[in-house]
Design a protein around this motif. Structure first.
Motif, PDB file in Angstrom:
ATOM      1  N   GLY A  10      41.047  42.850  -6.829  1.00 60.80           N
ATOM      2  CA  GLY A  10      41.450  43.245  -8.177  1.00 60.80           C
ATOM      3  C   GLY A  10      40.316  43.198  -9.186  1.00 60.80           C
ATOM      4  N   LYS A  11      39.084  43.364  -8.709  1.00 66.17           N
ATOM      5  CA  LYS A  11      37.925  43.339  -9.611  1.00 66.17           C
ATOM      6  C   LYS A  11      37.442  44.748  -9.917  1.00 66.17           C
ATOM      7  CE  LYS A  11      36.288  38.813  -8.089  1.00 66.17           C
ATOM      8  NZ  LYS A  11      35.362  38.096  -7.179  1.00 66.17           N
ATOM      9  N   LYS A  12      36.595  44.868 -10.940  1.00 64.48           N
ATOM     10  CA  LYS A  12      35.991  46.148 -11.281  1.00 64.48           C
ATOM     11  C   LYS A  12      34.679  46.316 -10.509  1.00 64.48           C
ATOM     12  CE  LYS A  12      38.237  47.296 -15.532  1.00 64.48           C
ATOM     13  NZ  LYS A  12      39.253  48.053 -14.750  1.00 64.48           N
ATOM     14  N   ILE A  13      34.236  47.567 -10.363  1.00 64.29           N
ATOM     15  CA  ILE A  13      32.912  47.825  -9.793  1.00 64.29           C
ATOM     16  C   ILE A  13      31.958  48.160 -10.945  1.00 64.29           C
ATOM     17  CG2 ILE A  13      33.740  48.548  -7.522  1.00 64.29           C
ATOM     18  CD1 ILE A  13      33.366  51.472  -8.454  1.00 64.29           C
ATOM     19  N   PRO A  14      30.629  48.059 -10.727  1.00 65.46           N
ATOM     20  CA  PRO A  14      29.678  48.354 -11.812  1.00 65.46           C
ATOM     21  C   PRO A  14      29.823  49.784 -12.329  1.00 65.46           C
ATOM     22  CG  PRO A  14      28.568  47.305  -9.955  1.00 65.46           C
ATOM     23  CD  PRO A  14      29.952  47.646  -9.490  1.00 65.46           C
ATOM     24  N   GLU A  15      29.348  50.010 -13.529  1.00 61.21           N
ATOM     25  CA  GLU A  15      29.385  51.353 -14.110  1.00 61.21           C
ATOM     26  C   GLU A  15      28.347  52.258 -13.445  1.00 61.21           C
ATOM     27  OE1 GLU A  15      29.834  51.967 -18.161  1.00 61.21           O
ATOM     28  OE2 GLU A  15      30.792  50.034 -18.581  1.00 61.21           O
ATOM     29  N   GLY A  16      28.691  53.532 -13.321  1.00 61.91           N
ATOM     30  CA  GLY A  16      27.704  54.531 -12.919  1.00 61.91           C
ATOM     31  C   GLY A  16      27.412  54.606 -11.442  1.00 61.91           C
ATOM     32  N   VAL A  17      28.246  53.987 -10.602  1.00 64.52           N
ATOM     33  CA  VAL A  17      27.970  54.026  -9.162  1.00 64.52           C
ATOM     34  C   VAL A  17      29.003  54.841  -8.378  1.00 64.52           C
ATOM     35  CG1 VAL A  17      26.752  51.818  -9.195  1.00 64.52           C
ATOM     36  CG2 VAL A  17      29.205  51.854  -8.653  1.00 64.52           C
ATOM     37  N   ALA A  18      30.105  55.219  -9.035  1.00 64.57           N
ATOM     38  CA  ALA A  18      31.149  55.967  -8.308  1.00 64.57           C
ATOM     39  C   ALA A  18      31.936  56.864  -9.259  1.00 64.57           C
ATOM     40  CB  ALA A  18      32.091  54.999  -7.593  1.00 64.57           C
ATOM     41  N   TYR A  19      32.422  57.983  -8.706  1.00 63.29           N
ATOM     42  CA  TYR A  19      33.228  58.942  -9.455  1.00 63.29           C
ATOM     43  C   TYR A  19      34.693  58.827  -9.047  1.00 63.29           C
ATOM     44  CZ  TYR A  19      28.667  61.282  -9.961  1.00 63.29           C
ATOM     45  OH  TYR A  19      27.360  61.562 -10.221  1.00 63.29           O
ATOM     46  N   ASP A  20      35.600  59.139  -9.990  1.00 62.56           N
ATOM     47  CA  ASP A  20      36.991  59.318  -9.599  1.00 62.56           C
ATOM     48  C   ASP A  20      37.152  60.748  -9.062  1.00 62.56           C
ATOM     49  OD1 ASP A  20      37.282  61.107 -11.729  1.00 62.56           O
ATOM     50  OD2 ASP A  20      38.269  59.654 -13.032  1.00 62.56           O
ATOM     51  N   ARG A  21      38.373  61.118  -8.701  1.00 62.68           N
ATOM     52  CA  ARG A  21      38.533  62.404  -8.029  1.00 62.68           C
ATOM     53  C   ARG A  21      38.317  63.598  -8.963  1.00 62.68           C
ATOM     54  NH1 ARG A  21      43.686  62.892  -5.071  1.00 62.68           N
ATOM     55  NH2 ARG A  21      43.835  60.632  -5.033  1.00 62.68           N
TER      56      ARG A  21
END
Lengths: 328, 328
Positions: free
Chosen positions: A187-198
């Motif tokens: 339930g944690k967030k990932i860093p900004e700028g490393v993945a896109y949503d669909r």
């Protein structure tokens, strides 16, 4: 909690065997899983939990689809990736020792391949330069796109030195797929700028990222290297797609180069690399940096600590689950 | 201003010859400088201005320090880097065509080596996978340091396709040394976070950056790749240092791999790569992206435009200076 190394090894061995592997394959997989576990690498016993990595019931013999003096193309016959990669390493090393260079491609393996630094280190321990490239399913976007197309496309490079080898083991992705999965589970967030949503928006929500695509590391350059790895592990080795264009097979490539092709001899090369590393260690450091890091060193230090203690820290839940898998 | 391609070529040829090169070497250097010029790459005729790239009066013959069936180590005899690299390419290609793999290291060359994509493309044009690594003086910091130690350590990779080859040509530095120099000459700032001043603070002042160190691209991963290039272009080829530990020699490494070692044949490999590129071109694009870029393509498009026009845009001051050099 702390667990004795031999106890962990025994439970892991039984957990692997329970997934349908025969004794010889179990020992190979065990060694590579334990390599990761004892070096603080996440390609560890967690791989045996949950869905695990069951043996493919369709697995046959590992075949040689093509062979030359310098090369072999292995048909994995849907055997486990680590088993096929180990075979590849043996062949690449043998050919490189005989002829100066050995290259082995694989297709039709049953994932995963584990911590590929293992193979890079193995080749380096034999006094050779090792290069390892590993394909994977559609997870990462090419530069300019937000659609999952590339694998996370890790590469490993092993270099012999007068001491422990240099072992670079890196995904060409900005974040490991496993890291996103772990964040999702916790339930944690990932860093900004490393993945896109669909929809192609950057997201810090791991669930959205899993439905979207991972970004490559290092801008256009990193993405270009990821594309090169895709070529080395797909068209070069003949990995296949289904009628819808989805990957049904992800290949791997290993090559080994004898440094004596160019250097005076192995010892002079090893001494030269170690001299370079000594200079690196002596360079002026940025604030907060206690020691200049060398690729592979963090894992080596972890390993030394674990071996000195004779036991290893492991999450209690992981240990209970592993024990349950081992006990069937 | 616009200049006819043949006129530019003629003036560049005379400018090179004026720097002390004999006719055969002049033609080799000219081809590589024009390759860069006609592809919008900055390793172009500007290299002939100012201090230029004078022939080393101590240059002798290019020697072969070590040779095996698969490999050669060239002693550059302080000949010009592009000349020695061209010889290396010829040898690597010949060996790879005969045996499947060819590797050539160089030491004791007189810088610079020019746009190293040239060599990667040359190898790819011969139906081989080309890998090129080029050493350089102390300009870039290792990870955790702010001291200039590594070269900007570019690498190039050439891959044959059914159409134009893929050519990746990249420094492992976050910014090209030349880019900093140009900003300095033009009184401009450099981007944030790409270079340190001599005290280890990030700087946007190109003058401070030149006195400090460039950062590697892509965090720890990019810096680790830069370190690998340093090893391939120094201890592997026996590049030397003076008594103070400064580099007196920066080496290069080229290797060529025949895809037929693994693929069914060259044509099937080329078709497979082109199929992959077709898929890449068809992927969903991020906002503002008109076309997914492939490494080498921007230069190809620039080249096609220039050739169609028969003339090339060149800065008037550069043209006047080049003409002055050519006229002695």
């Amino acid at each position: 909690m702390k667990v004795g190394i031999e106890m962990l090894r025994d439970v892991a061995r039984r957990a692997i065997a329970r997934q349908g592997y025969e004794a010889a394959d179990t020992e190979i997989i065990l060694e590579i899983i334990m390599y990761a576990q004892l070096r603080g690498n996440n390609q560890n016993v967690i791989k045996l939990l949950g869905p695990g990595m069951p043996a493919n019931p369709e697995a046959g013999q590992i075949g040689v689809a093509k062979e030359t003096k310098l090369s072999a193309l292995l048909d994995g016959g849907w055997n486990q990736g680590m088993v096929v990669m180990s075979r590849s390493c043996e062949i690449a090393i043998k050919k490189a020792k005989e002829h100066g260079f050995g290259i082995v491609g694989t297709r039709r393996t049953n994932s995963p391949t584990g911590a590929i630094g293992y193979y890079g280190r193995w080749i380096a321990d034999e006094g050779l330069l090792g290069f390892v490239f590993s394909g994977s399913p559609e997870l990462m976007a090419v530069y300019g796109s937000y659609e999952a197309f590339l694998g996370t496309n890790p590469l490993a490079i092993g270099i012999p030195t007068a001491g422990k080898p240099i072992v670079l083991d890196m995904a060409t992705a900005a974040i490991a797929w496993y890291g996103i999965h772990l964040a999702n589970a916790e339930g944690k967030k990932i860093p900004e700028g490393v993945a896109y949503d669909r929809d192609g928006q950057f997201t810090t929500d791991p669930g959205q990222a899993l439905a979207g695509a991972i970004k490559a590391f290092g801008g256009f350059k990193g993405a270009a290297l990821a594309l090169i790895v895709e070529i080395l592990t797909r068209p070069l080795v003949g990995a296949t797609r289904d009628d819808d264009g989805r990957k049904t097979d992800w290949g791997n490539l290993i090559f080994a180069i004898d440094p004596e092709l160019l250097a005076e001899n192995l010892e002079s090369f090893q001494a030269g690399v170690s001299d370079l590393l000594d200079r690196v260690k002596g360079l002026k450091r940025l604030p907060g940096v206690d020691e200049i890091p060398i690729p592979g060193e963090r894992g080596d230090n972890y390993f030394d600590g674990v071996m000195a203690a004779g036991e290893i820290e492991i999450d209690e839940k992981v240990w209970r689950e592993l024990d349950a898998v081992a006990s069937g």
